[in-house]
Design an enzyme around this catalytic site. Sequence first.
Site, PDB file in Angstrom:
ATOM      1  N   GLU A 151      48.211  28.664  36.544  1.00 56.09           N
ATOM      2  CA  GLU A 151      47.127  27.986  36.970  1.00 56.09           C
ATOM      3  C   GLU A 151      46.041  26.970  35.679  1.00 56.09           C
ATOM      4  O   GLU A 151      45.694  26.829  35.210  1.00 56.09           O
ATOM      5  CB  GLU A 151      46.209  29.007  37.668  1.00 56.09           C
ATOM      6  CG  GLU A 151      46.917  28.820  38.670  1.00 56.09           C
ATOM      7  CD  GLU A 151      45.768  29.830  40.080  1.00 56.09           C
ATOM      8  OE1 GLU A 151      44.884  29.063  40.241  1.00 56.09           O
ATOM      9  OE2 GLU A 151      45.968  30.647  40.562  1.00 56.09           O
ATOM     10  N   HIS A 234      30.125  39.739  44.164  1.00 55.60           N
ATOM     11  CA  HIS A 234      29.855  39.963  45.355  1.00 55.60           C
ATOM     12  C   HIS A 234      30.297  41.366  45.584  1.00 55.60           C
ATOM     13  O   HIS A 234      30.866  41.901  44.223  1.00 55.60           O
ATOM     14  CB  HIS A 234      31.010  39.401  45.979  1.00 55.60           C
ATOM     15  CG  HIS A 234      31.663  38.165  46.962  1.00 55.60           C
ATOM     16  ND1 HIS A 234      32.673  37.063  46.721  1.00 55.60           N
ATOM     17  CD2 HIS A 234      30.660  37.544  47.272  1.00 55.60           C
ATOM     18  CE1 HIS A 234      31.995  36.257  47.407  1.00 55.60           C
ATOM     19  NE2 HIS A 234      31.225  36.089  48.058  1.00 55.60           N
ATOM     20  N   TYR A 235      28.995  41.624  45.982  1.00 53.09           N
ATOM     21  CA  TYR A 235      29.777  43.440  46.519  1.00 53.09           C
ATOM     22  C   TYR A 235      30.064  43.895  47.783  1.00 53.09           C
ATOM     23  O   TYR A 235      28.620  43.380  48.624  1.00 53.09           O
ATOM     24  CB  TYR A 235      28.644  43.621  45.842  1.00 53.09           C
ATOM     25  CG  TYR A 235      28.856  45.420  45.260  1.00 53.09           C
ATOM     26  CD1 TYR A 235      29.969  46.087  44.081  1.00 53.09           C
ATOM     27  CD2 TYR A 235      28.497  46.458  46.259  1.00 53.09           C
ATOM     28  CE1 TYR A 235      30.124  47.488  43.936  1.00 53.09           C
ATOM     29  CE2 TYR A 235      29.067  48.460  45.639  1.00 53.09           C
ATOM     30  CZ  TYR A 235      29.855  48.164  44.983  1.00 53.09           C
ATOM     31  OH  TYR A 235      29.914  49.801  45.039  1.00 53.09           O
ATOM     32  N   GLN A 236      31.184  44.708  47.906  1.00 51.22           N
ATOM     33  CA  GLN A 236      32.114  44.879  47.620  1.00 51.22           C
ATOM     34  C   GLN A 236      33.134  43.305  47.242  1.00 51.22           C
ATOM     35  O   GLN A 236      33.364  42.838  48.072  1.00 51.22           O
ATOM     36  CB  GLN A 236      33.034  45.560  48.596  1.00 51.22           C
ATOM     37  CG  GLN A 236      32.317  46.941  48.326  1.00 51.22           C
ATOM     38  CD  GLN A 236      32.693  48.107  47.029  1.00 51.22           C
ATOM     39  OE1 GLN A 236      33.649  47.994  46.063  1.00 51.22           O
ATOM     40  NE2 GLN A 236      31.666  48.577  47.158  1.00 51.22           N
ATOM     41  N   HIS A 241      39.045  42.894  39.132  1.00 53.34           N
ATOM     42  CA  HIS A 241      38.688  42.500  37.578  1.00 53.34           C
ATOM     43  C   HIS A 241      36.828  41.601  37.790  1.00 53.34           C
ATOM     44  O   HIS A 241      37.106  40.137  38.823  1.00 53.34           O
ATOM     45  CB  HIS A 241      39.955  41.783  37.317  1.00 53.34           C
ATOM     46  CG  HIS A 241      39.470  41.087  36.159  1.00 53.34           C
ATOM     47  ND1 HIS A 241      40.008  41.838  34.992  1.00 53.34           N
ATOM     48  CD2 HIS A 241      38.635  39.759  35.492  1.00 53.34           C
ATOM     49  CE1 HIS A 241      39.683  40.787  34.038  1.00 53.34           C
ATOM     50  NE2 HIS A 241      39.143  40.012  34.146  1.00 53.34           N
ATOM     51  N   PHE A 242      36.289  41.630  37.099  1.00 57.24           N
ATOM     52  CA  PHE A 242      35.042  40.510  36.858  1.00 57.24           C
ATOM     53  C   PHE A 242      35.554  39.422  37.217  1.00 57.24           C
ATOM     54  O   PHE A 242      35.860  38.566  36.293  1.00 57.24           O
ATOM     55  CB  PHE A 242      34.195  41.379  35.828  1.00 57.24           C
ATOM     56  CG  PHE A 242      32.638  40.478  36.188  1.00 57.24           C
ATOM     57  CD1 PHE A 242      31.673  41.054  37.151  1.00 57.24           C
ATOM     58  CD2 PHE A 242      31.956  39.410  35.556  1.00 57.24           C
ATOM     59  CE1 PHE A 242      30.669  40.292  37.585  1.00 57.24           C
ATOM     60  CE2 PHE A 242      30.788  39.293  35.602  1.00 57.24           C
ATOM     61  CZ  PHE A 242      30.207  39.226  36.451  1.00 57.24           C
ATOM     62  N   HIS A 243      34.301  38.468  38.133  1.00 52.99           N
ATOM     63  CA  HIS A 243      34.570  37.087  38.369  1.00 52.99           C
ATOM     64  C   HIS A 243      33.405  36.270  39.573  1.00 52.99           C
ATOM     65  O   HIS A 243      32.459  37.278  39.977  1.00 52.99           O
ATOM     66  CB  HIS A 243      35.837  36.984  39.256  1.00 52.99           C
ATOM     67  CG  HIS A 243      35.431  37.575  40.312  1.00 52.99           C
ATOM     68  ND1 HIS A 243      35.693  38.941  40.865  1.00 52.99           N
ATOM     69  CD2 HIS A 243      34.956  37.362  41.813  1.00 52.99           C
ATOM     70  CE1 HIS A 243      35.753  39.130  41.645  1.00 52.99           C
ATOM     71  NE2 HIS A 243      35.728  38.463  42.807  1.00 52.99           N
TER      72      HIS A 243
END
Length: 318
Positions: A151, A234-236, A241-243
Amino acid sequence: MESTPEQDIRSFKFERILNQDTGRKTINLLGTISGLPAIITAEKTAFNSTSPASFVSPEQGLTSLNLLQKNDIYHWFMGTIAQSATENAAVKVNMIYPCTEVHIKKYSAQQLHMVVETPEIYDKYILKYIKQKTEGGRLNWVYNILSHKEESEKIIYEDTDNEMGFILLPDLKWDLVTMSTLYLSVIVHRTDIRSIRDFTPVHLPFLISLRTKVLNAVSERYTLSRNLLKIYVHYQPSYYHFHVHVVHISHDMGASATVGKAILLDEVIQMLEVMKIAESTGKQLGYKDLDMTYVLGEEHDLWKKVFEPLANGTEPTI
């Protein structure tokens, strides 16, 4: 000879409907491709607003009409629209192949529940779950993007710094055409942050820098005012992997952007600033110290393995 993605989707053998949303005009289908499980999601696209004058044209717009009813000045029709996969597509299609049982649960219709994840529940159970979800190559597709193996042609902006950097690229949910449905993803280069639970006030410079650079890059690339963009996490999250999600403020994201799922990045920053003030009293706080209230579907592993057993007074099995 290896088949192409187009050939794969044509060979899809339908098994059942996982879910459909008549309001948002989406449908999720389960089936197989070459004997392996696969999911196809389809969403009706937005109307082409670049040439609205041609909408009533029988060649470029309404190709056929059927009058359903007429009452005084009011008229109701059903019709078909001239379509092209490149210029005026009728549907956006995503394929997950081969898919896993986790994907099937995620895209299935299910009862939702509001749960409260205390620091104790997070420390005792959720951390184990997160570890399971980051093992066995589950994040390889993320690392492929970060290393430009996949990508790379889609990248809108990149800060290559290992600590402060990130990649900004279109989310698969965006059709790349309709600006009012713009949806971008920010994937950070650092690997020590799995979710907002890992944040403490020490991360404030990182988040403030990320927010500023993302707003600048998006507004410059698409000539959009910064106040037309929502930036949230978002959580969860769907993967650990942090995004960050960047969406046009007019875009109806449904459950993905509702209370109990989405948290504005500005709110995360503000909470950490409050925690930083608390440090002056000797308290070392982070998101791991908060109660987190959010929505889980009954098919989610965290509901089945943690919160349903807790609600029933039994020990979680995770």
